[in-house]
Scaffold this motif. Structure first.
Motif, PDB file in Angstrom:
ATOM      1  N   GLN A 238      -0.798  -4.498  -3.810  1.00  0.00           N
ATOM      2  CA  GLN A 238      -0.455  -4.931  -2.461  1.00  0.00           C
ATOM      3  C   GLN A 238      -1.699  -5.450  -1.741  1.00  0.00           C
ATOM      4  OE1 GLN A 238       1.308  -1.337  -0.878  1.00  0.00           O
ATOM      5  NE2 GLN A 238       3.377  -1.986  -1.433  1.00  0.00           N
ATOM      6  N   VAL A 239      -1.508  -6.479  -0.946  1.00  0.00           N
ATOM      7  CA  VAL A 239      -2.590  -7.057  -0.160  1.00  0.00           C
ATOM      8  C   VAL A 239      -2.399  -6.652   1.299  1.00  0.00           C
ATOM      9  CG1 VAL A 239      -3.730  -9.169   0.611  1.00  0.00           C
ATOM     10  CG2 VAL A 239      -2.828  -9.008  -1.728  1.00  0.00           C
ATOM     11  N   TRP A 240      -3.400  -5.991   1.853  1.00  0.00           N
ATOM     12  CA  TRP A 240      -3.313  -5.500   3.232  1.00  0.00           C
ATOM     13  C   TRP A 240      -4.225  -6.324   4.132  1.00  0.00           C
ATOM     14  CZ3 TRP A 240       0.232  -2.053   4.827  1.00  0.00           C
ATOM     15  CH2 TRP A 240       0.901  -1.322   3.835  1.00  0.00           C
ATOM     16  N   GLU A 241      -3.682  -6.746   5.277  1.00  0.00           N
ATOM     17  CA  GLU A 241      -4.417  -7.534   6.258  1.00  0.00           C
ATOM     18  C   GLU A 241      -4.453  -6.796   7.590  1.00  0.00           C
ATOM     19  OE1 GLU A 241      -2.497 -11.298   6.549  1.00  0.00           O
ATOM     20  OE2 GLU A 241      -2.816 -11.832   4.451  1.00  0.00           O
ATOM     21  N   TYR A 242      -5.623  -6.807   8.230  1.00  0.00           N
ATOM     22  CA  TYR A 242      -5.740  -6.192   9.552  1.00  0.00           C
ATOM     23  C   TYR A 242      -5.084  -7.059  10.624  1.00  0.00           C
ATOM     24  CZ  TYR A 242      -9.006  -2.511   8.159  1.00  0.00           C
ATOM     25  OH  TYR A 242      -9.580  -1.397   7.586  1.00  0.00           O
TER      26      TYR A 242
END
Length: 349
Positions: A238-242
């Motif tokens: 999974q790619v997490w972005e702020y």
């Protein structure tokens, strides 16, 4: 104080659309909102009508509450109507990844007062009921400020819901009906993330990965980073972005109920909170339709080629199930001894 992210020297930030609620260009607002709902399920709402100075005051009052001794806060422990204080570790949002412990946050629920006290003796309206308020001599003026913010945030939510209706090809007042946002379940939740450093690899989070339950959520945050979104929950890894804080704005996200309503046309996006060693405060406002609203596929979101993906369900049934799945049973606190109440954490999950 310097903002820091968690163990990531090159954090990714999500570029969110910004919806100006004061704009007279409804077509542009609907277009930007629709794009956001199709893409990330998150957007900023600005010029929403709540003065920044008043929002600052609500944050200040929230800090006053959470600064009370734990013994005082435990006297305000949430009741069966989901009103009141929730201690650290009370909520477990991501049981697959949060090993043994819940969220490193404390909160405080404030809902809509039932119109006739004691009217729901049969428990048919589990999210209407009396709020739990700190004594006036303990926090002077606190209740009045929170009640005012609750009323004003509901009007913001209704304005956003009208844009959502237009984006779904409905009449703009679709969600204004009495069984929807005419008599909504609207819950204000104050949140405080203690200075814990999250360690995702060890299952330690400020708030575990989850999607929200209802229609939409309005979120006001302080200047500290922490909120992350994952646009594709099926991706490996999974790619997490702020999501960057935006002073005076609400971060708005769609909930699972709207995803059901729209037959997955609009997205309820996975999100979480990482602690970075700083105290972080946020104010969430969860908006759902009335208890007896039947959530079923909208007429503009289904066809012979795209039939409804979910069966109809009553709002109260759906929400009660989700709250039960994610919160510590209240009997756990009743069985705790006085020594437990002197600690900083709720019972282990």
């Amino acid at each position: 104080m310097e903002n820091r992210t968690v163990n990531d020297p090159n954090p990714i930030f999500s570029a969110l659309n910004c919806i100006d609620l004061s704009s007279s260009d409804i077509h542009l607002s609907v277009s930007l909102l629709k794009q956001a709902c199709l893409d990330t399920g998150f957007f900023y709402a600005v010029n929403h009508g709540i003065p920044e100075e008043f929002m600052d005051e609500v944050f200040a009052q929230s800090k006053r509450l959470f600064s009370l001794p734990l013994s005082d806060k435990m006297k305000l422990l949430r009741n069966e109507k989901h009103r009141g204080y929730t201690p650290i570790l009370d909520e477990l949002l991501d049981p697959d990844n949060q090993i043994r412990v819940g969220d490193y946050k404390e909160g405080y629920y404030i809902g809509i007062e039932e119109k006739i006290p004691g009217h729901d003796s049969g428990g048919e309206m589990p999210f209407y009921g009396p709020n739990i308020w700190p004594a006036e001599d303990l926090l002077p003026g606190w209740r009045k400020i929170m009640e005012k913010f609750h009323r004003e945030a509901l009007e913001v939510a209704r304005a956003i819901a009208r844009l959502i209706a237009l984006a779904l090809g409905l009449e703009n007042d679709f969600f204004d009906k009495s069984e929807m946002l005419g008599e909504p379940i609207a819950v204000l939740r104050l949140l405080h993330y203690e200075g814990q450093i999250s360690e995702p690899a060890k299952g330690i989070f400020g708030a575990g990965a989850h999607t929200d339950y209802g229609l939409i959520t309005l979120l006001a945050t302080d200047e500290n980073f922490g909120l992350q979104i994952c646009k594709d929950k099926e991706a490996k890894p999974q790619v997490w972005e702020y999501v960057a804080p935006l002073k005076g704005a609400f971060v708005v996200n769609l909930g699972d109920m709207l995803e059901r309503w729209s037959n997955c046309v609009f997205r309820s996006t996975l999100h979480r909170v990482l602690g970075n060693g700083q105290d972080r405060y946020s104010i969430a406002y969860f908006v759902e339709p009335s208890h007896d609203c039947l959530v079923e596929c909208l007429p503009t979101c289904k066809s012979d080629e795209n039939p409804p993906k979910f069966p109809p369900i009553l709002c109260k049934t759906y929400l009660s199930q989700r709250y039960k799945e994610t919160h510590v049973d209240l009997d756990t606190y009743k069985s705790s001894n006085d020594e437990n109440l002197g600690t900083q954490h709720a019972p282990m999950l």
